[in-house]
Scaffold this motif. Sequence first.
Motif, PDB file in Angstrom:
ATOM      1  N   LEU B  14       0.430  -1.390  -0.102  1.00 16.47           N
ATOM      2  CA  LEU B  14       0.243   0.067   0.509  1.00 16.47           C
ATOM      3  C   LEU B  14       1.085   0.878   0.046  1.00 16.47           C
ATOM      4  O   LEU B  14       1.702   1.355   0.635  1.00 16.47           O
ATOM      5  N   LYS B  15       0.829   2.032  -0.688  1.00 15.48           N
ATOM      6  CA  LYS B  15       1.739   3.273  -0.333  1.00 15.48           C
ATOM      7  C   LYS B  15       0.123   4.184  -0.641  1.00 15.48           C
ATOM      8  O   LYS B  15      -0.915   4.241  -1.571  1.00 15.48           O
ATOM      9  N   LYS B  16       0.840   5.676  -0.145  1.00 15.74           N
ATOM     10  CA  LYS B  16      -0.030   6.859   0.106  1.00 15.74           C
ATOM     11  C   LYS B  16       0.805   7.768  -0.274  1.00 15.74           C
ATOM     12  O   LYS B  16       1.621   8.174   0.951  1.00 15.74           O
ATOM     13  N   HIS B  17       0.034   8.497  -1.308  1.00 14.22           N
ATOM     14  CA  HIS B  17       1.795  10.187  -1.831  1.00 14.22           C
ATOM     15  C   HIS B  17       0.616  11.566  -1.631  1.00 14.22           C
ATOM     16  O   HIS B  17      -0.669  10.912  -2.355  1.00 14.22           O
ATOM     17  N   PHE B  18       1.255  12.287  -1.255  1.00 16.26           N
ATOM     18  CA  PHE B  18       0.867  13.762  -1.273  1.00 16.26           C
ATOM     19  C   PHE B  18       1.777  14.267  -2.572  1.00 16.26           C
ATOM     20  O   PHE B  18       2.596  14.412  -1.998  1.00 16.26           O
ATOM     21  N   TYR B  19       1.020  14.908  -3.497  1.00 20.38           N
ATOM     22  CA  TYR B  19       1.875  16.219  -4.506  1.00 20.38           C
ATOM     23  C   TYR B  19       1.567  16.784  -3.857  1.00 20.38           C
ATOM     24  O   TYR B  19       0.577  17.662  -4.095  1.00 20.38           O
ATOM     25  N   LEU B  20       2.750  17.563  -3.807  1.00 23.14           N
ATOM     26  CA  LEU B  20       2.876  19.010  -3.371  1.00 23.14           C
ATOM     27  C   LEU B  20       3.683  19.953  -3.581  1.00 23.14           C
ATOM     28  O   LEU B  20       3.757  19.915  -5.039  1.00 23.14           O
ATOM     29  N   LYS B  24       7.061  17.943  -5.543  1.00 31.98           N
ATOM     30  CA  LYS B  24       7.827  17.214  -4.306  1.00 31.98           C
ATOM     31  C   LYS B  24       6.705  15.737  -4.148  1.00 31.98           C
ATOM     32  O   LYS B  24       5.191  16.380  -4.356  1.00 31.98           O
ATOM     33  N   ILE B  25       7.024  14.984  -3.865  1.00 28.90           N
ATOM     34  CA  ILE B  25       6.615  14.454  -3.588  1.00 28.90           C
ATOM     35  C   ILE B  25       6.562  13.878  -2.021  1.00 28.90           C
ATOM     36  O   ILE B  25       7.402  12.995  -1.375  1.00 28.90           O
ATOM     37  N   LEU B  26       5.352  13.332  -1.080  1.00 31.09           N
ATOM     38  CA  LEU B  26       6.278  13.275   0.347  1.00 31.09           C
ATOM     39  C   LEU B  26       5.248  12.192   0.417  1.00 31.09           C
ATOM     40  O   LEU B  26       3.481  12.056   0.407  1.00 31.09           O
ATOM     41  N   LYS B  27       5.958  11.085   0.644  1.00 28.93           N
ATOM     42  CA  LYS B  27       5.747   9.422   1.090  1.00 28.93           C
ATOM     43  C   LYS B  27       4.863   8.939   1.927  1.00 28.93           C
ATOM     44  O   LYS B  27       6.354   9.142   3.107  1.00 28.93           O
ATOM     45  N   ALA B  28       3.694   9.623   2.317  1.00 24.47           N
ATOM     46  CA  ALA B  28       3.432   8.964   3.578  1.00 24.47           C
ATOM     47  C   ALA B  28       3.490   7.864   4.158  1.00 24.47           C
ATOM     48  O   ALA B  28       3.720   7.481   5.426  1.00 24.47           O
ATOM     49  N   VAL B  29       3.166   7.167   3.161  1.00 23.97           N
ATOM     50  CA  VAL B  29       2.522   5.537   3.921  1.00 23.97           C
ATOM     51  C   VAL B  29       3.322   5.103   1.868  1.00 23.97           C
ATOM     52  O   VAL B  29       2.338   5.616   0.805  1.00 23.97           O
ATOM     53  N   ASP B  30       4.386   3.966   2.194  1.00 22.05           N
ATOM     54  CA  ASP B  30       5.647   3.564   0.828  1.00 22.05           C
ATOM     55  C   ASP B  30       5.235   2.431   0.436  1.00 22.05           C
ATOM     56  O   ASP B  30       6.364   1.786   1.179  1.00 22.05           O
ATOM     57  N   GLY B  31       4.274   1.697   0.489  1.00 24.37           N
ATOM     58  CA  GLY B  31       4.721  -0.322   0.320  1.00 24.37           C
ATOM     59  C   GLY B  31       4.622  -1.016   1.735  1.00 24.37           C
ATOM     60  O   GLY B  31       5.881  -1.180   2.081  1.00 24.37           O
ATOM     61  N   VAL B  32       3.574  -0.737   1.985  1.00 22.43           N
ATOM     62  CA  VAL B  32       2.978  -1.386   3.636  1.00 22.43           C
ATOM     63  C   VAL B  32       2.567  -3.240   3.257  1.00 22.43           C
ATOM     64  O   VAL B  32       1.410  -2.119   2.404  1.00 22.43           O
ATOM     65  N   SER B  33       2.752  -3.458   3.397  1.00 18.44           N
ATOM     66  CA  SER B  33       2.046  -4.866   3.535  1.00 18.44           C
ATOM     67  C   SER B  33       1.736  -5.283   4.926  1.00 18.44           C
ATOM     68  O   SER B  33       2.845  -5.580   5.454  1.00 18.44           O
ATOM     69  N   PHE B  34       0.237  -5.740   5.673  1.00 24.99           N
ATOM     70  CA  PHE B  34       0.230  -6.298   6.396  1.00 24.99           C
ATOM     71  C   PHE B  34      -1.434  -7.430   6.408  1.00 24.99           C
ATOM     72  O   PHE B  34      -1.774  -6.949   5.299  1.00 24.99           O
ATOM     73  N   SER B  35      -1.320  -8.212   7.378  1.00 19.36           N
ATOM     74  CA  SER B  35      -2.397  -8.242   7.675  1.00 19.36           C
ATOM     75  C   SER B  35      -2.988  -8.544   9.135  1.00 19.36           C
ATOM     76  O   SER B  35      -2.228  -8.691  10.129  1.00 19.36           O
ATOM     77  N   TYR B  63      -8.406   8.514   3.090  1.00 20.30           N
ATOM     78  CA  TYR B  63      -7.958   8.549   2.019  1.00 20.30           C
ATOM     79  C   TYR B  63      -7.918   7.921   0.924  1.00 20.30           C
ATOM     80  O   TYR B  63      -8.137   6.802   1.009  1.00 20.30           O
ATOM     81  N   GLU B  64      -7.784   8.067  -0.343  1.00 22.24           N
ATOM     82  CA  GLU B  64      -7.500   7.488  -1.778  1.00 22.24           C
ATOM     83  C   GLU B  64      -6.196   6.562  -1.820  1.00 22.24           C
ATOM     84  O   GLU B  64      -5.727   7.391  -1.560  1.00 22.24           O
ATOM     85  N   PRO B  65      -5.889   5.831  -1.678  1.00 19.69           N
ATOM     86  CA  PRO B  65      -4.424   4.765  -1.851  1.00 19.69           C
ATOM     87  C   PRO B  65      -3.976   5.319  -3.315  1.00 19.69           C
ATOM     88  O   PRO B  65      -4.350   5.137  -4.617  1.00 19.69           O
ATOM     89  N   THR B  66      -2.907   6.204  -3.070  1.00 20.50           N
ATOM     90  CA  THR B  66      -1.984   5.931  -5.008  1.00 20.50           C
ATOM     91  C   THR B  66      -2.575   4.806  -5.261  1.00 20.50           C
ATOM     92  O   THR B  66      -2.392   4.414  -6.716  1.00 20.50           O
TER      93      THR B  66
END
Lengths: 350, 322
Positions: B14-20, B24-35, B63-66
């Motif tokens: 899962l990724k959630k990036h914010f475009y500034l 600039k890109i704020l990578k708040a969540v950058d490739g997360v996997s879990f269950s 938030y909509e995931p990237t």
Amino acid sequence: MQLRTIDYSKAKEILKIEDLRVSFNTYVGEVKAIRGVDITLYEGEILAVVGESGCGKSVSFQSVIKLLDSPPAEYKGGKILYQGKNLLEASKKEMQDIRGSEISMIMQDPMTALDPTMQIGNQISEGLRRHNKGMSKAEAEERVVKMLELVGIPDPDKRLKQYPHEFSGGMRQRVCAAMALVSSPKILIADEPTTALDVTIQAQIMDLLHDLRKKLNTAIVLITHDLGVVADMADRIVVMYAGKVVETGQVEEIFYDSWHPYTWGLMRSMPKLNETSKVELATINGMPPDLFMPPQGCAFAPRCEYAMKVCYEEQPPVFPCGSDSHCSACWLMDPDAPKVKQPFKKDGEE
Amino acid sequence: MEHSNDKYIEVTDLKKHFYLKQKKILKAVDGVSFSIKRGQTLGLVGESGCGKTTLGRTLIHIYEPTAGKIMMDGKDITKVNSKEYKQLTSKAQMIFQDPYASLDTHMTTLEIIAEGMAIHNMYSAKERKERAEAYLSMVGLNKEHGSRFPHEFSGGQRQRIGIARALAIEPEFVVCDEPISALDVSVQAQIVNLLIRLQNELHLTFLFIAHDLSMVKHISDYVAVMYLGAIVEITSSEELYSHPEHPYTQSLLSAIPIPDPRVSASRKRILLQGEIPTPINTPPGCKFKNRCQHCMKRCDAEEPKLKEIAPGHFVACHLFNS
């Protein structure tokens, strides 16, 4: 971490709060926030003041440097003795001389404690130059740079010219510490200095305060509700409840040999890292009393499982608990009271 | 992670990036996997700014995931239409950090609790009121509290109202975003007890976000440690606290003040230098490298992936990748 080394038989008193009473006059009536508080602070010690929100821990020490707006606050009685002088009777001018140079304060929220429109160098030296009239700007700046270095801010020469928004939360709290300590005060009041910070930054600030105490021999009053921080830092502890001191003692006496049911409750409600998860945590039932109408007897009695008839009728006096430094305001300590076993003792089992 | 069919939440890359501004890109969540298994709690810890709240909000579709996939109860919720979205929000709810800001000051307690049921067209108006009263008593408040307004309550009581509101819609999954950090110690214990009790009674699945590590251990079955948008370690809470392996987890745990003066005096601390760097335009390689005392050449070039170093214990660090 070093062992506590303060010898209280030789320690000198630096600040003495005697029977302090403070009320707030609100439109619905008088809130008796501080109802007779006695606290002594010794030179060079770290004194932790703990209790729930609204117990009066901040108000007590804001009274010491008279930061409370009056009205609504009103000093109803008591004394705050500093170097033989009662601060409650001091004039505005006298207080300005004491504040910042003799007694200073670190606030809880480093985000709002700094002036956003002033370079931090000027902010720190403002008080310094106010208290030392002859000091030149260059001299003051030199002191500020030294202070910033001491609190661990890299490149102090450059950062001096920066504004608060250019610093992170932890760095701002260091700036606040530098500002509080730049005139080498005798007493530093730290009101929840780490509550707004992450644990890693909290650990850095705690180490900093320890270090500064060692280097400058400043007496530190640490107001907090985090017992973990207290265990790490304090020499002595004051436990407050509903505008009164309920127990005072050295750190070991409070953590391992406490004699007040409220302290027991506080200690038991902390989860322990070595405990199995998902077991029920002990809690203190009920809520603190309404200080519009403080109870006649012990304020903790309605929440206390040991409450006796006398607890509801009469306020408990302060009883000594075995040593000179340890005392508790609880009727259980009366010689005529039934003997109870401490339910919370770290040495023995619960 | 373990392969079983009762995974309620399964997140993949899962990724959630914010475009500034200024590209600039704020990578708040950058490739997360879990269950998270049904009925269990995953604790999520990390410093402020590490992306834990963003992750929680992305999970329940605030938030909509990237990029990436979120499976909830076997359904991919990243690809829902607006009708399905409403259904989804009735299954996933959130309990907020600040009990002072998260309740509408103009509504009575009962109205606050019943509002969600009305939005989701659940029950008749009369039933909604009865149910709201039932939830009120479930969280330890009484009937008279129902007609009062939020300002009449203490912080702990407000948090109870927030919990009742979240649960009234009968969700299966609840994101608790620092639900206790604004409360006093003794009240924290009450709220944690309440959450554990409700979880058992209602078979809820929790994501519990916090920075108070000792409370997280207490409530969680599994704990994930996050740093700059990535999970660096994830395992059972017992294992994490007894055998932390990632250098960041180790220093984080050693920074928790222990409420026992003798233990804390004898303990050795791994003091982290500096602060969490900005998640904007992060350099390649391991995200923790600047603050890590074990930093190697490899850490500069290559970002470590989560690797199972013991059954159920995943660490993302090159120290374990040899």
